[in-house]
Write an enzyme that holds these catalytic residues in place. Sequence first.
Site, mmCIF file in Angstrom:
data_model
loop_
_atom_site.group_PDB
_atom_site.id
_atom_site.type_symbol
_atom_site.label_atom_id
_atom_site.label_comp_id
_atom_site.label_asym_id
_atom_site.label_seq_id
_atom_site.Cartn_x
_atom_site.Cartn_y
_atom_site.Cartn_z
ATOM 1 N N TYR A 196 9.273 -14.064 25.562
ATOM 2 C CA TYR A 196 10.292 -13.083 25.173
ATOM 3 C C TYR A 196 9.881 -11.723 25.719
ATOM 4 O O TYR A 196 8.723 -11.325 25.623
ATOM 5 C CB TYR A 196 10.397 -13.019 23.647
ATOM 6 C CG TYR A 196 11.277 -11.895 23.134
ATOM 7 C CD1 TYR A 196 12.618 -12.113 22.851
ATOM 8 C CD2 TYR A 196 10.755 -10.610 22.938
ATOM 9 C CE1 TYR A 196 13.425 -11.082 22.381
ATOM 10 C CE2 TYR A 196 11.561 -9.577 22.476
ATOM 11 C CZ TYR A 196 12.899 -9.821 22.203
ATOM 12 O OH TYR A 196 13.693 -8.807 21.752
ATOM 13 N N GLU B 153 17.212 -7.049 26.787
ATOM 14 C CA GLU B 153 16.478 -8.129 26.120
ATOM 15 C C GLU B 153 16.605 -9.410 26.931
ATOM 16 O O GLU B 153 17.709 -9.859 27.227
ATOM 17 C CB GLU B 153 17.037 -8.345 24.711
ATOM 18 C CG GLU B 153 16.294 -9.409 23.928
ATOM 19 C CD GLU B 153 16.913 -9.648 22.561
ATOM 20 O OE1 GLU B 153 16.173 -9.661 21.570
ATOM 21 O OE2 GLU B 153 18.150 -9.823 22.494
#
Length: 367
Positions: free
Chosen positions: A125, A213
């Site tokens: 991530y 993101e």
Amino acid sequence: AVQLTPRRWLNLQEYQSKKIMADHGVTVQRFFVADSANDALEAAQRLRAKEIVLKAQILAGGRGKGIFNSGLKGGVHLTKDPKTVEQLAKQMIGYNLSTKQTPKDGVTVKKVMVAEALDISRETYFAILMDRACNGPVMVGSPQGGVDIEEVAVTSPELIFKEEIDIFEGIKDRQALQMAKNLGFQGALQQQAADQIKKLYNLFLKIDATQVEVNPFGETPEGQVVCFDAKINFDDNAEFRQKEIFAMDDKSENEPIENEAAKYDLKYIGLDGNIACFVNGAGLAMATCDIISLNGGKPANFLDLGGGVKEAQVYQAFKLLTADPKVEAILVNIFGGIVNCAIIANGITKACQELELKVPLVVRLEG
């Protein structure tokens, strides 16, 4: 003097975010966008990929676990057969997809993304966001990707890595490399990941983003670092600099009343109560909704007139509120510190005369 009202509401579809990333040198999957089953078939054939991933395009998360009102389960499907892409697209396009983040009836899917499916040997991530606490951009990464990062933060906080970036100096090579190490990239992949991180930061600055993101930020068995999925949030105050990006804004998923309010620069969000709120300033508007709830009522909306409101906007705001069949009363709560109360009073008087108001109206003007 020109008064600018801060706004944060531009949302892009996944395929639009991926295109922006590709245009800035970030590695993404090859893909096409289709708005019909036939176009999806052609796109799948043009890809010439070993495996294809078909993704419904809506502005909500949880698509993979969503359900269509056509009966199809899942808004994300993998297949090796282009003809299957066509069959699946027929059950997606034009139908409503319901996920944990959509309204109860779901959202109509108008486009699908047909992309090359790449094997992911490892998922991480990575995100860059503006953080008020740090007065600037912060990188956030975790070797635990492909899942809800909020869950990781609760169950394994030691797997969340943060790095502040000096917005004047920019991202340093050592910072990008350290984040790549923290994410678990090794060997040649480490430098490749660091290069992608730097490109993502340059993209973040160039497009006036408030958040980029990437989940998952992964590696393939062939030794390639790829941004598999992306969500980008923008600073809407930079619209004058980012006209090309803001032209992509798809408002079709908004409530029609919200789109109508935006035409008159009114900040409107529909709620499920019966008392309409007519307020100036976001803070006072939220407080008014809270006060109504605390006293046993239910607000029908959040409406922020802003500081530079004109009589015509007051009239249009009343028009929107009275058109809502749920509304049984209207509460006007205006603080005159940022707006002239006479403007509001004149607008209300005109609206009451012309719209033949049929519900109780309570007005508080002060200052």
